[in-house]
Design an enzyme around this catalytic site. Sequence first.
Site, PDB file in Angstrom:
ATOM      1  N   TYR A   1       0.848  -1.207   0.000  1.00  0.00           N
ATOM      2  CA  TYR A   1       0.000   0.000   0.000  1.00  0.00           C
ATOM      3  C   TYR A   1       0.884   1.257   0.000  1.00  0.00           C
ATOM      4  CZ  TYR A   1      -3.357   3.530   1.682  1.00  0.00           C
ATOM      5  OH  TYR A   1      -4.133   4.663   1.823  1.00  0.00           O
TER       6      TYR A   1
ATOM      7  N   LYS B   1       1.230   4.259  -2.834  1.00  0.00           N
ATOM      8  CA  LYS B   1       0.970   5.664  -2.504  1.00  0.00           C
ATOM      9  C   LYS B   1       2.198   6.534  -2.835  1.00  0.00           C
ATOM     10  CE  LYS B   1      -3.211   5.283  -1.691  1.00  0.00           C
ATOM     11  NZ  LYS B   1      -4.259   6.096  -2.313  1.00  0.00           N
TER      12      LYS B   1
HETATM   13  N1  LIG Z   1      -9.029   6.534   5.512  1.00  0.00           N
HETATM   14  C1  LIG Z   1      -7.768   6.844   5.726  1.00  0.00           C
HETATM   15  O1  LIG Z   1      -7.299   6.799   6.877  1.00  0.00           O
HETATM   16  C2  LIG Z   1      -6.893   7.277   4.592  1.00  0.00           C
HETATM   17  C3  LIG Z   1      -5.651   7.857   4.885  1.00  0.00           C
HETATM   18  C4  LIG Z   1      -4.824   8.281   3.827  1.00  0.00           C
HETATM   19  C5  LIG Z   1      -5.248   8.099   2.535  1.00  0.00           C
HETATM   20  N2  LIG Z   1      -6.470   7.507   2.274  1.00  0.00           N
HETATM   21  C6  LIG Z   1      -6.872   7.351   0.877  1.00  0.00           C
HETATM   22  O2  LIG Z   1      -8.156   7.928   0.714  1.00  0.00           O
HETATM   23  C7  LIG Z   1      -8.813   7.304  -0.395  1.00  0.00           C
HETATM   24  C8  LIG Z   1     -10.239   6.951   0.014  1.00  0.00           C
HETATM   25  O3  LIG Z   1     -10.196   5.911   0.963  1.00  0.00           O
HETATM   26  P1  LIG Z   1     -11.245   5.745   2.153  1.00  0.00           P
HETATM   27  O4  LIG Z   1     -10.485   5.849   3.389  1.00  0.00           O
HETATM   28  O5  LIG Z   1     -12.421   6.584   1.941  1.00  0.00           O
HETATM   29  O6  LIG Z   1     -11.599   4.197   1.954  1.00  0.00           O
HETATM   30  P2  LIG Z   1     -12.988   3.484   1.605  1.00  0.00           P
HETATM   31  O7  LIG Z   1     -14.043   3.936   2.550  1.00  0.00           O
HETATM   32  O8  LIG Z   1     -12.670   2.031   1.549  1.00  0.00           O
HETATM   33  O9  LIG Z   1     -13.315   4.035   0.144  1.00  0.00           O
HETATM   34  C9  LIG Z   1     -12.549   3.618  -0.945  1.00  0.00           C
HETATM   35  C10 LIG Z   1     -13.296   3.917  -2.235  1.00  0.00           C
HETATM   36  O10 LIG Z   1     -12.527   3.370  -3.315  1.00  0.00           O
HETATM   37  C11 LIG Z   1     -13.399   2.556  -4.078  1.00  0.00           C
HETATM   38  N3  LIG Z   1     -12.713   1.499  -4.803  1.00  0.00           N
HETATM   39  C12 LIG Z   1     -12.012   0.452  -4.312  1.00  0.00           C
HETATM   40  N4  LIG Z   1     -11.632  -0.348  -5.320  1.00  0.00           N
HETATM   41  C13 LIG Z   1     -12.099   0.218  -6.463  1.00  0.00           C
HETATM   42  C14 LIG Z   1     -12.061  -0.135  -7.834  1.00  0.00           C
HETATM   43  N5  LIG Z   1     -11.494  -1.272  -8.262  1.00  0.00           N
HETATM   44  N6  LIG Z   1     -12.627   0.697  -8.750  1.00  0.00           N
HETATM   45  C15 LIG Z   1     -13.259   1.821  -8.363  1.00  0.00           C
HETATM   46  N7  LIG Z   1     -13.353   2.192  -7.076  1.00  0.00           N
HETATM   47  C16 LIG Z   1     -12.781   1.391  -6.142  1.00  0.00           C
HETATM   48  C17 LIG Z   1     -14.370   1.975  -3.062  1.00  0.00           C
HETATM   49  O11 LIG Z   1     -15.501   1.417  -3.708  1.00  0.00           O
HETATM   50  P3  LIG Z   1     -16.242   0.135  -3.030  1.00  0.00           P
HETATM   51  O12 LIG Z   1     -16.987   0.650  -1.842  1.00  0.00           O
HETATM   52  O13 LIG Z   1     -17.117  -0.371  -4.133  1.00  0.00           O
HETATM   53  O14 LIG Z   1     -15.159  -0.831  -2.651  1.00  0.00           O
HETATM   54  C18 LIG Z   1     -14.672   3.237  -2.267  1.00  0.00           C
HETATM   55  O15 LIG Z   1     -15.576   4.037  -2.955  1.00  0.00           O
HETATM   56  C19 LIG Z   1      -7.959   6.104  -0.770  1.00  0.00           C
HETATM   57  O16 LIG Z   1      -7.188   6.431  -1.897  1.00  0.00           O
HETATM   58  C20 LIG Z   1      -7.050   5.916   0.430  1.00  0.00           C
HETATM   59  O17 LIG Z   1      -5.839   5.307   0.089  1.00  0.00           O
HETATM   60  C21 LIG Z   1      -7.287   7.115   3.277  1.00  0.00           C
END
Ligand SMILES: NC(=O)c1ccc[n+]([C@@H]2O[C@H](COP(=O)([O-])OP(=O)(O)OC[C@H]3O[C@@H](n4cnc5c(N)ncnc54)[C@H](OP(=O)(O)O)[C@@H]3O)[C@@H](O)[C@H]2O)c1
Length: 350
Positions: free
Chosen positions: A210, A214
Amino acid sequence: MSWLRFFLKQQFKTLPSVDSFRVDLSGKTVIVVGSNVGLGLEAARHFASMMGREEEGGKLILACRNVQKGEAALESIKTSTGFSGIEVWEVDLADFSSIKAFATRFEKDGGGHLDLLVMNSGLTTIEFVETKDKWESQLQVNFLGTAHLSLRMLPFLSKASRTGPCPRLVIVASDMHFNAHLSTKVLNSKNILEALNDKDLSRRTMHTRYSVTKLFDIMLVRALVARLPSSSPVEVDAANPGLCESSLLRNFDSGIFGVITGIFKFLFARPTEEGGRSIAYAAIAGHSSEGGHEKSFHGEFISTCEVTPVSTFAVSKEGKIVEDRIWTELIDILSRIDESIPNIVSVYLQ
Ligand SMILES: NC(=O)c1ccc[n+]([C@@H]2O[C@H](COP(=O)([O-])OP(=O)(O)OC[C@H]3O[C@@H](n4cnc5c(N)ncnc54)[C@H](OP(=O)(O)O)[C@@H]3O)[C@@H](O)[C@H]2O)c1
């Protein structure tokens, strides 16, 4: 700075209020990829609250791999903001053909230009899962698919008129890129991406995958910025929301990992809205309608609403070599599966 120090500092910082960087997005076309849930949903909700009324022609596209989940998100945003110019479009970043279909649909029905594109989709797992395109899933979704859709949408972003913060492309990265490690075996191999896609070579390193993807997102932003001509109106930046409540850790919800991530989230995670706010900030802040601050986020890492240095490796001589290698490999891979990529690279990049 070590990742832990960086992490603790960012988690306890007070974020600016949305009103302090709110802009008028009436009439704009905005796409948030991965917006059915989590931070993407909350970022999309913030944008919708700035898009005025539907009659003004603005369109918010929720790009999701599951249309049914996307429709539920649409209803939730419509109810909370009153904005109804929202559509759900299907796209699966783990499938190059789905990305091509999305871009083709946008060419026909998108209205010609795109003002904001937020590449937010991401996943994390320590399992080596192969996609139908035969790539390790995080490598494809977090990097290859993210880059593919960004490049396919570049012509539409380039056609948008430069007003306020637009047009802008935001790649959602992470502070976890500080922890990225590429083994000597991978670095000494002929092709970095193919080496990372080798299941045997990856066996002992999936726990860092991961972070590596990133880091590649940060490198993608830097590579795009280095190649976009200065005449291009498109601004590109990387966003880091910090640790937030979301379903990102869905693959770590049991066993010892479940306990550790649960404690970490309990102690440090920001509410989901704040994560969406950080992403919205990277998409619309950092400009001034009076001029003078134009493109001030171009190439920057906007971590929890602040321009922040990236990891030492990302800006080192060795990092630049890796950045150039993965860019060449990326364009080679994408050109093989999508015949429009070479033309986009030659027309919109230099
Ligand atoms: N949450 C944190 O602590 C955090 C910290 C730093 C960075 N981020 C980044 O923030 C972004 C959003 O993450 P989140 O925390 O909101 O996680 P999340 O709640 O799991 O949301 C992830 C999103 O990505 C979608 N996704 C996953 N696989 C996909 C695919 N093959 N095609 C299209 N969409 C896909 C998911 O759709 P489904 O629901 O259909 O799976 C969901 O809409 C990510 O890039 C993550 O790396 C998050």
